[in-house]
Structures are given as C-alpha cells and as structure tokens.
Write a protein that holds these residues in place. Structure first.
Motif, short mmCIF file in Angstrom:
data_model
loop_
_atom_site.label_atom_id
_atom_site.label_comp_id
_atom_site.label_asym_id
_atom_site.label_seq_id
_atom_site.Cartn_x
_atom_site.Cartn_y
_atom_site.Cartn_z
N GLU A 1 1.08 -10.23 3.98
CA GLU A 1 1.09 -11.34 5.02
C GLU A 1 0.52 -11.10 6.23
OE1 GLU A 1 5.30 -11.89 5.17
OE2 GLU A 1 5.49 -12.43 3.22
N PRO B 1 -3.57 -10.74 6.05
CA PRO B 1 -4.36 -11.97 6.17
C PRO B 1 -4.33 -12.85 7.51
CG PRO B 1 -3.52 -11.60 3.97
CD PRO B 1 -3.01 -10.73 4.80
N SER C 1 2.74 -5.62 -5.45
CA SER C 1 2.45 -6.67 -4.64
C SER C 1 1.87 -6.28 -3.31
CB SER C 1 3.57 -7.47 -4.57
OG SER C 1 4.58 -6.56 -3.74
N THR D 1 -1.85 -5.77 -3.72
CA THR D 1 -2.54 -7.01 -3.86
C THR D 1 -2.74 -7.54 -2.43
OG1 THR D 1 -1.55 -7.38 -5.70
CG2 THR D 1 -2.26 -9.22 -4.84
N SER D 2 -1.65 -7.46 -1.45
CA SER D 2 -1.76 -8.23 -0.10
C SER D 2 -2.90 -7.41 0.67
CB SER D 2 -0.53 -7.83 0.40
OG SER D 2 -0.65 -8.48 1.87
N ASN E 1 -5.68 -5.78 -0.71
CA ASN E 1 -6.77 -6.06 -1.10
C ASN E 1 -7.05 -7.49 -0.71
OD1 ASN E 1 -8.80 -5.29 -3.09
ND2 ASN E 1 -8.01 -6.88 -4.55
N ILE E 2 -6.25 -8.41 -0.72
CA ILE E 2 -6.39 -9.65 0.05
C ILE E 2 -6.98 -9.61 1.35
CG2 ILE E 2 -5.47 -11.76 0.80
CD1 ILE E 2 -3.95 -11.51 -2.02
N THR E 3 -6.53 -8.84 2.19
CA THR E 3 -6.92 -8.43 3.22
C THR E 3 -8.38 -7.96 3.48
OG1 THR E 3 -4.60 -7.90 4.14
CG2 THR E 3 -6.48 -7.21 5.52
N ALA F 1 -10.74 -8.21 1.12
CA ALA F 1 -11.59 -9.20 0.66
C ALA F 1 -11.72 -10.39 1.69
CB ALA F 1 -10.89 -10.13 -0.48
N MET F 2 -10.88 -10.57 2.69
CA MET F 2 -11.01 -11.66 3.82
C MET F 2 -11.91 -10.72 4.90
SD MET F 2 -7.23 -13.29 4.59
CE MET F 2 -7.87 -14.51 5.88
N SER G 1 -15.18 -11.28 3.53
CA SER G 1 -15.75 -12.64 3.72
C SER G 1 -15.94 -13.04 5.25
CB SER G 1 -14.66 -13.65 3.38
OG SER G 1 -15.03 -14.99 3.46
#
Length: 162
Positions: free
Chosen positions: A1, A4, A61, A64-65, A67-69, A71-72, A75
């Motif tokens: 959380e 991101p 989990s 995953t968080s 990894n999302i960070t 990816a952002m 991006s």
C-alpha cells in the motif's frame, strides 16, 4: 500500500519539476531508492501465528505489493535505476525504546505497541522478505529486461543498526 501511494506522490512532484523545466522525465536518467518493509515486518512479527503460517500468508502478498510498486515506477519514470534496499533488522530497534526522553515520547505516542522481539520469528520474516526482493530483482532484470529500467537489490541495509 505504501509503495504505490509513494510512487504516485513522487510522480506528481516530478511532473511539476518537469513543468518548471528542472527535469525531463523521458530523457533524463533517474535513480530511485526504495526502502519498504520495516513497518510491514514490525506488523507481522507482532502476530501470534506460527512462522510457517506467516510466511505462506503474508510474504506472497507483500511481494506482490512491491512488484506493483516497481511496475508503477517503471510506468511513471522511464530511464530509471531502482536501488531496492534490503529490509532492515527491526529487532534491534527495541534497544532504543527508552534510550532518551525523545525516544520514550515517540514510542508512547506513535508506536503504541511493542517492538519486534529479537529472535527466530523476526529473523525468519526478514530473511523471507529479503529473498522476495532478490527474486524481484531477478525478475525485473532477467524476464522484463528493459533497456531503460533496472532494479538492483542492495543487501547492506539488512544489517543496518538504528
């Protein structure tokens, strides 16, 4: 959380800097240092479940968080090197709990819970989190393999003292 949310904030700040002519998000190379996990580790180690249950439930989990960070970051920020710092040893923080009046006050007002115990639970969780970071480095560099984005795991912070 947190990751991101922090990337979104940084993207807004950097966009403003670009608007003012201080930086080009597309052309300039950037270095982003990521230190996430200490607060997560402190939350995890306060739970009463056995280590095996925590590892099976929480590490995927958390990974995953992160990894999302990443990816952002990719991006929002082309041409970026990411220094992914190891999760530090939070078990040592308890030794500073009452080292000064300031530490005592901060602990009483902000922390409101006990510190992680030094021992196998904290060590096991920290080790699993740092292994997840190493796996993410390998994924981003070997599988994604972008010419304008790289992730480097930095293990020095896992032995950092507070």
């Amino acid at each position: 959380e947190d990751g991101p949310r922090q990337v979104s904030y940084l993207a807004g700040v950097m966009s403003e800097y670009e608007r003012l002519g201080y930086v080009s998000l597309q052309e300039d190379w950037k270095l982003v240092t990521v230190l996430l996990g200490a607060n997560d580790l402190m939350d995890y180690c306060r739970r009463s479940e056995p280590l095996e249950d925590l590892l099976e439930e929480l590490i995927p989990s958390w990974k995953t968080s992160i990894n999302i960070t990443l990816a952002m970051i990719r991006s929002h920020f082309p041409r970026t090197f990411v220094a992914l710092l190891a999760v530090p040893d939070v078990g040592e923080m308890a030794s500073f709990q009452h080292s000064s009046k300031v530490c005592s006050l901060l602990h009483a007002t902000m922390e409101k819970t006990s510190f992680c115990p030094v021992g196998p639970l904290t060590d096991g969780l920290q080790k699993a989190m740092n292994e997840a970071l190493e796996e993410l480095q390998q994924y981003w560099n070997d599988v994604v393999h972008a010419k304008d984005f790289a992730v480097a795991y930095q293990p020095f912070s896992q032995k950092m003292s507070f």
